[in-house]
Design an enzyme around this catalytic site. Sequence first.
Site: not given
Ligand SMILES: Cc1ncc(COP(=O)(O)O)c(C=O)c1O
Lengths: 257, 411
Positions: B85, B107, B376
């Site tokens: 993020k 948000e 992520s």
């Molecule tokens: C660690 C993590 N992975 C994935 C996501 C999902 O978001 P996005 O699909 O935009 O990567 C989030 C969203 O809060 C997140 O905190």
Amino acid sequence: MKLAADIKKRRQDKPVLLMTHLVLGYPSLAVNREVIRQMAENGVDCIELQIPFSEPMADGPVILKANQKALAAGLRVADCFAFAAGVIAEFPRVNFLFMTYYNIVFRYGEKDFIRRAAEIGIRGFIIPDLPPEEGETYLQLSQQSGLAPIMFFTPTSSDERMRQVAGRGSGFVYCVARRGVTGQHTVMDADLENYLSRCRRATDLPLALGFGIGCRQDVVMLEGRVDMAVIGTATIRLVDDRGPEAVGPFIAGLLGS
Amino acid sequence: MKKGYFGQWGGAFIPEVLYETFARLNHAYEEARADASFWQEYTRLMANYSCRPTPLTYAENLSEHFGGARIYIKREDLNHTGAHKLNNVMGQGLLVRRMGKKRVIAETGAGQHGVATATMAARFGLACTIYMGEEDIARQRPNVFWMEKLGATVVPVTDGSRTLKDAINAAFRDWVASMDETHYVLGTVCGPHPFPEMVAWFQSIIGKEANRQIREQHGRLPARVYACVGGGSNAMGVFQGFLDEPGVELIGVEAGGKGLDTGEHASRMVGDLASPGVAQGYKTMFLQDRDGQMLHTHSIAAGLDYVGVSPILADLGEKGRVRFEAATDREVIRALELTMRTEGIIPALESAHAFVQAFKEAPDLAVDEAIIINMSGRGDKDIFTIAHAFDDSSWKAFIIGLAAEYQSSNR
Ligand SMILES: Cc1ncc(COP(=O)(O)O)c(C=O)c1O
């Protein structure tokens, strides 16, 4: 008669017209009907019937809550059409408009939505999340069916933008009084004065001013400045607090009659 | 094609009051994008402030465990604040500086985007308000604590389903009043144009690095790349490094919740619950009923618990460039447990969705092939949810003890 012409004609006899608003299904369709009767009998010119949507992005807490409660009670779009057909037939002196968010129209099918609305006698649409750039088909179909797609002016609109959007709409232009969502109060000051004269210069369409108008003084202050005062959240609060019977006297009071 | 559209998806369905704000944002974004020094400034900042490039870790034990493809993990958990993020947020922060605004709002679902935004605001000296659904506040309490300590105001959102979509609505309601001074730092590749395209641009740093790293470590491109999909920003981030390589298969993994047949999930691109719609400023596949009312969604991972999906991914899915799959809550916990035990790595519940699908497919691939899992974020934020899912008795005893201590000191 087209909506704009009807508004201009009514304006010959009144210093300022009145448009009211309600959320269909809140607190119930039966109460909606009584509220509309009181509005109609006390001389309201236009009524916005809001078809609830689960994500009413441009609405403040009062209307948001009303949307959610109506949906939680199981209200469907088909119920809104059926109800609207009934009140339009019952109160022919009032111009009824549908207010909703674009997804409701999109899911119904733009063509079907507009055709059905025309059939039951709806006069126009107010869709706050559909800018003209995204609404080509909607604008074209509405105009073809003789329905007025209402456009918005806002205090952040440039003169150029105002002329541009006004050219795409008909009926009247909905002038948003200030930044923010529905349900907050507005006072007449030099900024608003200046904004309204910019609105006036940008179009020949009638002007309606909304957001936060709730008493006789507010309405008086609009006389000679715009063609129509929009009463939104105030009647919802009133019905919440004092029931539908309070609406008639409230409207009469706004008009000083 | 019309600006802001990806195939039939996207657009900018914004209230008129935001017209000029978006015009200015588009201008600032396009200017930055055309200016090579902006991207240099961005990557320098991310290197110095946020440990970029993040490693691409060869997961030797997991690879051996499944006996198929070599498994590589792109470590967005090692980015500052523990998730991808921050990539988007620091990029938008630089834009905010250019636009001269003094306040940011955002948000947040899992709270990772909120923490990242609060961090950026602290670093850049901006006021910061974060909107977060009440349900998400309850399940991501540690992130709420950090946002507040970083100086942000966290506003609980009690409308609708009290999750991410409602937080987005609340942020827009703030923005239509405050846009002169305030920028809305949208956290994923959704919302009105230019957000999907702009956020994807900032997140492309993941894929650029991963493409280079896999060639260095494995000698050639991977067979497949896996990423979880909430709004789609981490997926778009890593996929962009491989979109132009037809030999690399891209797999987006959505929240299967309690199972696709239960209706208790957040899968837009798999299953048959989603349909085309327009909400929150853009057109995409939404989980909605026939009338267009949004449905309740469910996922063990707050960050995936969302009704819509990136218009860019909706398009790539429709064109067959990205394959979509779903992972259930239960599979996620099992994949998480295995990853912790075998590699000493703790993925976020969101990221663990990508691991699930990769684990299903790795055994069927040849041992000389490679796959990349985009991790992520890290799982520390999920300690309460994970401990609960494991029904961990010593953790429970700790919480009970701590609660008793607070209760007695409150008296
Ligand atoms: C660690 C993590 N992975 C994935 C996501 C999902 O978001 P996005 O699909 O935009 O990567 C989030 C969203 O809060 C997140 O905190």
